[in-house]
Design an enzyme around this catalytic site. Structure first.
Site, PDB file in Angstrom:
ATOM      1  N   TRP A 122       0.821  -1.212   0.000  1.00 19.15           N
ATOM      2  CA  TRP A 122       0.000   0.000   0.000  1.00 19.15           C
ATOM      3  C   TRP A 122       0.860   1.270   0.000  1.00 19.15           C
ATOM      4  CZ3 TRP A 122      -5.056  -0.728  -1.023  1.00 19.15           C
ATOM      5  CH2 TRP A 122      -5.528  -2.037  -0.863  1.00 19.15           C
ATOM      6  N   LYS A 157      -6.087  -0.611  -5.123  1.00 22.17           N
ATOM      7  CA  LYS A 157      -6.868   0.627  -5.179  1.00 22.17           C
ATOM      8  C   LYS A 157      -6.120   1.682  -5.991  1.00 22.17           C
ATOM      9  CE  LYS A 157     -10.092   0.403  -1.320  1.00 22.17           C
ATOM     10  NZ  LYS A 157     -10.664   1.117  -0.155  1.00 22.17           N
ATOM     11  N   ASP A 378     -32.894  -1.151 -16.194  1.00 26.49           N
ATOM     12  CA  ASP A 378     -33.623  -0.621 -15.048  1.00 26.49           C
ATOM     13  C   ASP A 378     -33.758   0.897 -15.135  1.00 26.49           C
ATOM     14  OD1 ASP A 378     -34.629  -0.706 -12.196  1.00 26.49           O
ATOM     15  OD2 ASP A 378     -32.872   0.575 -11.967  1.00 26.49           O
ATOM     16  N   GLU A 433     -37.485  -1.032 -18.667  1.00 30.09           N
ATOM     17  CA  GLU A 433     -38.410  -0.773 -17.562  1.00 30.09           C
ATOM     18  C   GLU A 433     -38.819   0.694 -17.657  1.00 30.09           C
ATOM     19  OE1 GLU A 433     -38.598  -0.951 -12.691  1.00 30.09           O
ATOM     20  OE2 GLU A 433     -37.069   0.171 -13.763  1.00 30.09           O
TER      21      GLU A 433
END
Length: 732
Positions: A122, A157, A378, A433
């Site tokens: 990290w 990350k 959606d 939808e």
């Protein structure tokens, strides 16, 4: 214009994409398709020829179509075509290339950037990234001998510095898997470097099934598919639930909550990681196993794709890349336009080049990497309008659909999305939808439409809820019910459903529970006489679902468990219920128990799907309601070659009831909800042959019976429905 475009196509044949990967070329087919569309733009749009009432909105429709063509040409010029553009996952995120890991991230607002993770303790000081003119940060990490520098399955990350000098750690936007600490509710997710060795990657074994003529969709949530109070796995669903779906004669599975979402209770609709599968239910390879097994059973698999908004989570969601920069440097609109106040979520900037690349690539990723057969989009209504449909009651006035309230950027994105998916997989099924009923939504893009195959008929369940909650049986208006079922454009296909997951969420109930409520706890045994509530409930449950299927659309959808009358409601683990899974499961033992009446509703569900398989009535253009008898509570209609009769009267059975039909001959029962196999009373003799009689003067409908040239007599039991088919004539 066409001449200049032809010259430009010739120039970019073989155009390379400067992404450090194998070059891709624009296909001749894609080029030809765009030629056709540009030629079409010079003539009147076909959607207006199909529906002349759109003429007053021709300027709007032509304008959006020209914007679509303009973006298509720009993508051709700079990216080598739409299909190429949608291969962003081969450029962004993590990719392998020439003995290196290449990592790229779009973050134009960042002042500096590093890649951090388990692989470097990290500490990103040794893995500084470089930024190009388009705001793309990149890093090349050579292998360490024969092994990649980043181990498969390790945490990673993206660390970047904002303009204020602060550093932020975020999950990479294109991450392929993200996980959370097991058993820790509300914890932030970690990005996982997913790159299994070639010999361990899942290999698909079964071909995709062909596209069904009429989709019979089983809407399912993998996590809540266990009969135990826990999160079910992809493998468990594949081995235990898919065979049930096949047994009930569905041809399509729609999977909810596949895209990673940190909040389980969002039903999968607050997506945090768009390219990652939900890790609660397993690994990417385990999801592939599920899809492969579905294909082996002849089932298409659709994914609920959420491009209407994104989770507002900062630590583990795409929203973490927004530090208040301009919308052109962000995935989202700025200010109020970028926030959905009812959903507490972020709204995409659909006109942004890199946002389009991200979302279109997301579609291609699910189609090609996971072999999904299509999408259920959606929240389309929220995309189509700046008001997102909030506090709107659409009346059908075309001004509501084509005005300054329309989000044309989003419409153009949907046109690009549908164009892309249909181009890369011609047997795909794409469902919208949309509650607004926007005209042209389900017409082809080349016609000037938005390009969906089907829309969900979302008004139908609302109508049934109105009747189940507020009207006695005697107050039911069959004219009103029939109007609601037929209230659609015949030129645009709909998927009908009586109830989906929405109707059974906490605060509401499944239809079976609305009909029978607490009696389902102690009066469902076949060894005791059914109470009047149970008899009525099972009868109406069958009738409501079947008339919705038979008259409400061009396909049918059922939510997992409703086929057998699942009791109660759905409530996901949350702080308010003590993180309980008690109402977040499926009680399969109810339908598996031979002594319980749930099997009757399940048997009928299986039979009505089989009826569609046998006769293909949902794809027929012959739909005619010949009789709405309000006094006797009867509806008679024809669909395809079949004659349907529904008797909604709670008490009256009619002997010798005359029904009209088109063709003369001999008719017999094809399906009967009153059959004892379906929990009925067995009042109809299935061996009886019904011979027709001519009605009126041939060629003069006004002299016919209910405008039908022939008729026959039948028995119509109370609160039941029957379907009759014409017996083929014997041939010599």
């Amino acid at each position: 214009m066409a001449c200049n475009f032809t010259q430009r196509v010739e120039e970019i044949q073989g155009l390379k994409i400067s992404s450090g990967r194998k070059s891709l070329t624009i296909s001749a087919l894609e080029s030809a398709t765009l030629h056709q569309q540009i030629e079409k733009a010079t003539s009147r749009l076909k959607v207006i020829e199909i529906d002349p009432t759109l003429t007053s909105h021709e300027d709007h429709l032509v304008s959006r179509y020209n914007l679509f063509l303009q973006r298509m040409q720009e993508i051709e010029e700079y990216e080598g075509g739409l299909a190429n553009f949608a291969l962003g996952y081969k450029k962004f995120g993590f990719n392998r290339e020439d003995g290196c890991i290449i990592y790229r991230e779009w973050a134009p607002f960042a002042q500096a950037a590093q890649l951090v993770g388990d692989f470097n303790g990290w500490n990103g000081s040794g893995h500084q990234m470089e930024k190009d003119q388009f705001g793309v940060w990149s890093l090349q990490i050579p292998d360490q001998g024969e092994k990649p520098a980043i181990v498969h399955g390790s945490k990673v990350k993206f660390r970047f510095q904002g303009k204020n000098g602060s550093w932020y750690d975020r999950i990479p936007a294109w991450i392929k898997w993200a996980t959370v600490q097991a058993g820790k509710m509300g914890a932030a997710y970690d990005g996982i470097y997913w790159e299994p060795p070639a010999e361990k990657r899942y290999k698909f074994r079964h071909p995709r099934p062909s596209k069904p003529t009429a989709p019979l969709i089983y809407e399912a949530h993998v996590g809540m598919s266990s009969k135990e109070p826990r999160v079910a796995s992809y493998v468990e669903f594949a081995d235990q639930v898919l065979p049930r779906i096949k047994e009930n004669n569905y041809n399509t599975v729609q999977l909810m909550a596949v895209m990673e979402h940190s909040y389980y209770g969002s039903f999968g609709y607050h997506v945090t990681n768009f390219f990652a599968v939900s890790s609660r239910s397993g690994t990417p390879d385990e999801l592939k196993y599920l899809i492969d097994k579905a294909h082996s059973l002849g089932l298409q698999v659709l994914i609920d794709v959420v491009h209407s908004h994104a989770s507002s989570n900062v630590e583990d969601g795409l929203n973490g890349f927004d530090l208040g920069q301009s919308s052109q440097d962000s995935y989202f609109y700025t200010g109020e336009r970028g926030y959905h106040k009812l959903w507490d979520s972020r709204l995409f900037n659909y006109n942004n080049w890199e946002v389009q690349r991200f979302l279109l690539s997301n579609l291609r990723w699910w189609i090609e990497e996971y072999q999904f057969d299509g999408f259920r989009f959606d929240g389309v209504t929220s995309m189509l309008y700046h008001h997102h449909g909030i506090n709107m009651s659409f009346s059908g006035n075309y001004r509501e659909y084509f005005s300054e309230a329309t989000n044309v950027d989003a419409v153009v994105y949907l046109m690009l999305a549908n164009e892309l998916v249909h181009a890369i997989y011609s047997d795909c099924t794409i469902v919208a939808e949309d509650v607004s009923g926007m005209p042209t939504l389900c017409r082809a893009v080349i016609e000037g439409g938005v390009g969906f195959d089907h829309r969900l008929a979302m008004g139908i369940p609302d109508k049934w809820i109105q009747y189940l909650k507020h009207k006695s049986d005697e107050e039911w208006s069959l004219n009103d019910i029939t109007y609601s079922l037929l209230n659609r454009r015949v030129t645009e296909k709909c998927i009908a459903y009586a109830e989906s997951h929405d109707q059974s969420l906490v605060g509401d109930k499944t239809f079976a529970f609305l009909l029978m409520d607490k009696e389902m706890y102690y009066n469902m045994s076949v060894f005791q006489e059914a109470s009047s509530i149970i008899q009525r409930g099972i009868s109406l449950h069958k009738m409501i679902h079947f008339i919705t299927m038979a008259l409400g659309g061009d396909g049918y959808l059922n939510f997992m468990g409703n086929e057998f009358g699942h009791p109660e409601w759905v409530d996901f683990p949350r702080e308010g219920n003590g993180w309980s899974h008690d109402k977040c499961l499926r009680q399969w033992d109810l339908v598996d128990s031979d002594h319980l009446r749930y099997k009757h509703m399940n048997n009928f569900d299986k039979a009505m799907n089989l009826l569609e398989q046998r006769f293909g009535f949902l794809s027929s253009t012959n739909v005619l309601v010949s009789c709405i008898d309000e006094s006797n509570k009867i509806i008679v209609f024809e669909r395809g070659s079949l004659v349907f009769i529904f008797n909604f009267h709670p008490l009256n059975t009619y002997s010798g009831y005359k029904v009209g039909c088109n063709l003369p001959g001999k008719y017999k029962v094809a399906l009967d909800s009153d059959s004892q196999d379906f929990g009925g009373l067995g009042r109809v003799d299935h061996e009886v042959e019904h011979f027709t009689s001519p009605e009126g003067v041939p060629g003069k409908p006004e002299t016919n019976f209910n405008n039908r040239p022939n008729s026959f007599l039948l028995l119509s039991p109370s609160q039941s429905c029957q379907v009759y088919y014409k017996v083929p004539e014997a041939t010599n």
